[in-house]
Design a protein around this motif. Structure first.
Motif, PDB file in Angstrom:
ATOM      1  N   ILE A   1      39.431  34.407  44.723  1.00 19.09           N
ATOM      2  CA  ILE A   1      38.811  33.308  44.442  1.00 19.09           C
ATOM      3  C   ILE A   1      37.459  33.388  44.055  1.00 19.09           C
ATOM      4  CG2 ILE A   1      37.814  31.177  45.893  1.00 19.09           C
ATOM      5  CD1 ILE A   1      40.116  31.454  47.778  1.00 19.09           C
ATOM      6  N   LEU A   2      36.602  34.474  44.424  1.00 18.54           N
ATOM      7  CA  LEU A   2      35.281  34.804  44.072  1.00 18.54           C
ATOM      8  C   LEU A   2      35.282  35.298  42.551  1.00 18.54           C
ATOM      9  CD1 LEU A   2      34.019  36.633  47.465  1.00 18.54           C
ATOM     10  CD2 LEU A   2      33.518  34.065  46.594  1.00 18.54           C
ATOM     11  N   ILE A   3      36.350  35.705  42.150  1.00 23.08           N
ATOM     12  CA  ILE A   3      36.091  36.198  40.634  1.00 23.08           C
ATOM     13  C   ILE A   3      36.729  35.203  39.604  1.00 23.08           C
ATOM     14  CG2 ILE A   3      35.822  38.472  41.130  1.00 23.08           C
ATOM     15  CD1 ILE A   3      38.859  38.827  40.266  1.00 23.08           C
ATOM     16  N   ASN A   4      37.448  33.979  40.345  1.00 23.45           N
ATOM     17  CA  ASN A   4      38.168  33.276  39.161  1.00 23.45           C
ATOM     18  C   ASN A   4      37.968  31.819  39.848  1.00 23.45           C
ATOM     19  OD1 ASN A   4      40.090  31.709  37.983  1.00 23.45           O
ATOM     20  ND2 ASN A   4      41.918  32.996  38.470  1.00 23.45           N
ATOM     21  N   ASP A   5      37.166  31.062  38.847  1.00 23.87           N
ATOM     22  CA  ASP A   5      36.559  29.702  39.446  1.00 23.87           C
ATOM     23  C   ASP A   5      38.036  28.823  39.123  1.00 23.87           C
ATOM     24  OD1 ASP A   5      34.044  30.581  39.454  1.00 23.87           O
ATOM     25  OD2 ASP A   5      33.646  30.228  37.721  1.00 23.87           O
ATOM     26  N   GLU A   6      38.887  29.093  38.504  1.00 28.40           N
ATOM     27  CA  GLU A   6      40.149  28.368  38.471  1.00 28.40           C
ATOM     28  C   GLU A   6      41.114  28.488  39.714  1.00 28.40           C
ATOM     29  OE1 GLU A   6      40.918  26.289  35.490  1.00 28.40           O
ATOM     30  OE2 GLU A   6      38.887  26.977  35.207  1.00 28.40           O
ATOM     31  N   LEU A   7      41.051  29.458  40.558  1.00 24.96           N
ATOM     32  CA  LEU A   7      41.581  29.280  41.513  1.00 24.96           C
ATOM     33  C   LEU A   7      41.090  28.499  42.771  1.00 24.96           C
ATOM     34  CD1 LEU A   7      42.819  33.085  42.523  1.00 24.96           C
ATOM     35  CD2 LEU A   7      44.341  31.143  42.003  1.00 24.96           C
TER      36      LEU A   7
ATOM     37  N   ARG B   1      42.836  40.885  45.961  1.00 26.55           N
ATOM     38  CA  ARG B   1      42.533  42.374  45.176  1.00 26.55           C
ATOM     39  C   ARG B   1      41.146  43.037  45.356  1.00 26.55           C
ATOM     40  NH1 ARG B   1      45.129  44.047  41.058  1.00 26.55           N
ATOM     41  NH2 ARG B   1      46.270  42.144  40.886  1.00 26.55           N
ATOM     42  N   SER B   2      41.025  43.994  45.679  1.00 20.65           N
ATOM     43  CA  SER B   2      40.114  44.872  46.029  1.00 20.65           C
ATOM     44  C   SER B   2      38.977  44.996  44.554  1.00 20.65           C
ATOM     45  CB  SER B   2      40.311  46.582  46.298  1.00 20.65           C
ATOM     46  OG  SER B   2      40.785  47.129  45.238  1.00 20.65           O
ATOM     47  N   ASN B   3      37.716  44.813  44.899  1.00 17.14           N
ATOM     48  CA  ASN B   3      36.922  44.922  43.726  1.00 17.14           C
ATOM     49  C   ASN B   3      35.586  45.788  44.161  1.00 17.14           C
ATOM     50  OD1 ASN B   3      34.409  43.504  42.362  1.00 17.14           O
ATOM     51  ND2 ASN B   3      36.196  42.420  41.430  1.00 17.14           N
ATOM     52  N   ARG B   4      35.167  46.433  42.942  1.00 18.79           N
ATOM     53  CA  ARG B   4      34.169  47.392  43.298  1.00 18.79           C
ATOM     54  C   ARG B   4      32.653  46.848  43.435  1.00 18.79           C
ATOM     55  NH1 ARG B   4      33.730  50.269  37.235  1.00 18.79           N
ATOM     56  NH2 ARG B   4      33.653  48.284  36.211  1.00 18.79           N
ATOM     57  N   HIS B   5      32.633  45.520  43.168  1.00 14.43           N
ATOM     58  CA  HIS B   5      31.402  44.813  43.379  1.00 14.43           C
ATOM     59  C   HIS B   5      31.480  43.888  44.661  1.00 14.43           C
ATOM     60  CE1 HIS B   5      30.092  46.192  39.303  1.00 14.43           C
ATOM     61  NE2 HIS B   5      30.883  45.787  38.870  1.00 14.43           N
ATOM     62  N   ALA B   6      32.172  44.255  45.314  1.00 12.20           N
ATOM     63  CA  ALA B   6      32.736  43.141  46.602  1.00 12.20           C
ATOM     64  C   ALA B   6      31.393  43.041  47.288  1.00 12.20           C
ATOM     65  CB  ALA B   6      33.418  44.261  47.492  1.00 12.20           C
ATOM     66  N   THR B   7      30.485  43.920  47.621  1.00 14.70           N
ATOM     67  CA  THR B   7      29.081  43.373  48.132  1.00 14.70           C
ATOM     68  C   THR B   7      28.418  42.302  47.448  1.00 14.70           C
ATOM     69  OG1 THR B   7      28.886  45.779  49.065  1.00 14.70           O
ATOM     70  CG2 THR B   7      26.985  44.344  48.939  1.00 14.70           C
ATOM     71  N   GLU B   8      28.378  42.506  46.391  1.00 13.51           N
ATOM     72  CA  GLU B   8      27.529  41.476  45.447  1.00 13.51           C
ATOM     73  C   GLU B   8      28.343  40.317  45.406  1.00 13.51           C
ATOM     74  OE1 GLU B   8      26.094  45.291  44.417  1.00 13.51           O
ATOM     75  OE2 GLU B   8      28.097  44.631  44.425  1.00 13.51           O
ATOM     76  N   LEU B   9      29.700  40.025  45.561  1.00 19.18           N
ATOM     77  CA  LEU B   9      30.537  38.905  45.477  1.00 19.18           C
ATOM     78  C   LEU B   9      30.251  38.198  47.107  1.00 19.18           C
ATOM     79  CD1 LEU B   9      33.745  40.418  43.543  1.00 19.18           C
ATOM     80  CD2 LEU B   9      32.012  38.419  42.938  1.00 19.18           C
ATOM     81  N   LEU B  10      30.336  39.148  47.943  1.00 21.82           N
ATOM     82  CA  LEU B  10      30.059  38.423  49.352  1.00 21.82           C
ATOM     83  C   LEU B  10      28.687  38.140  49.555  1.00 21.82           C
ATOM     84  CD1 LEU B  10      31.922  40.997  51.490  1.00 21.82           C
ATOM     85  CD2 LEU B  10      32.745  38.591  50.844  1.00 21.82           C
TER      86      LEU B  10
END
Length: 261
Positions: free
Chosen positions: A134-140, A161-170
């Motif tokens: 959800i955090l990386i896909n505005d269409e979801l 899905r895991s993401n290497r920018h998880a801290t920034e996304l949260l």
């Protein structure tokens, strides 16, 4: 990554034949969970069920404003620990199950341990799209990834899905918007987050800073005082922290929980 790439990445986690939109349903094997010592609606008055009835009550008072001062975002509760293996996921699931037994409350259990998600695994479910998608896909939309369960008041938001920018996304504005949506859309909703361990990743403290209540799980006779103090230091901005003293050996072959405010 382009938008089409993001959509494709999320779609890979959805089972073939799943609808593109709309809430999905999953079946939890409640008998299996009861055999594992988990709290279930049909499990009766087990020691774990009784312990979590005690643990949830002050948390619910804070949500309902029964305490002297109402807690902002009190319905957002994160369960974390200093280190891995202390039982935070076990406690998060049991807490969610116990709160779901309340008559006038719905519960959303969020697997926010995005580096090492384990909520679905413990519940006997396969990988699904979820929070990171959800955090990386505005269409979801939220409804696309929330899993409705056979426990009437309980839904699950997987880690995705895991993401290497998880801290920034949260820590992003998208996360703040999502938190507002999941906490305010339904007045009776309580959201339980299974967080990463505080001393292992930066995601945990970033997530906790956005919560109304924090539950810190401490493993009895294993977690050092220094580790607990360092974990509490990382939670310094959080005003409402409760501790669960977990895996206390009461009698040979038994374990139970202790609770401290």
């Amino acid at each position: 990554m382009t938008l089409s790439d993001k959509q494709g990445a999320a779609a890979e986690l959805l089972p073939a034949g799943s609808p593109a939109r709309g809430q999905r349903h999953v079946e939890l094997d409640l008998e299996r969970l009861a055999q594992m010592g988990m709290v279930t609606h049909e499990g009766g008055r087990t020691p774990a069920a009784e312990d979590f009835r005690i643990i949830k009550r002050p948390l619910l008072r804070n949500v309902r404003g029964d305490s002297p001062s109402a807690i902002r975002n009190g319905n957002l509760i994160v369960v974390t620990s200093a280190l891995p293996g202390e039982g935070k996921t076990y406690c998060a699931i049991n807490l969610a199950m116990s709160i779901a037994m309340e008559r006038d409350i719905t519960v959303l259990l969020v697997d926010a341990d995005v580096a090492r998600p384990s909520v679905l695994k413990v519940l006997g479910l396969g990988a699904e799209a979820g929070l990171m998608d959800i955090l990386i896909n505005d269409e979801l939309e939220l409804a696309d990834v929330i899993l409705k369960t056979n426990v009437p008041a309980l839904s699950i938001l997987p880690a995705g899905r895991s993401n290497r920018h998880a801290t920034e996304l949260l820590a992003s504005r998208s996360m703040s918007t999502l938190l507002s949506e999941i906490s305010n859309r339904y007045a009776d909703r309580i959201v339980i987050f299974d967080s990463p361990p505080l001393l292992i990743t930066t995601e945990a403290s970033v997530l906790a800073a956005q919560m109304g209540q924090v539950v810190l799980v401490v493993e009895a006779e294993a977690t050092t005082q220094n580790a607990v103090r360092e974990a509490l230091r990382l939670l310094d901005s959080c005003k409402h922290i409760d501790l669960i003293y977990n895996k206390i050996k009461a009698f040979p072959g038994t374990e139970y929980y202790g609770y401290y405010e």
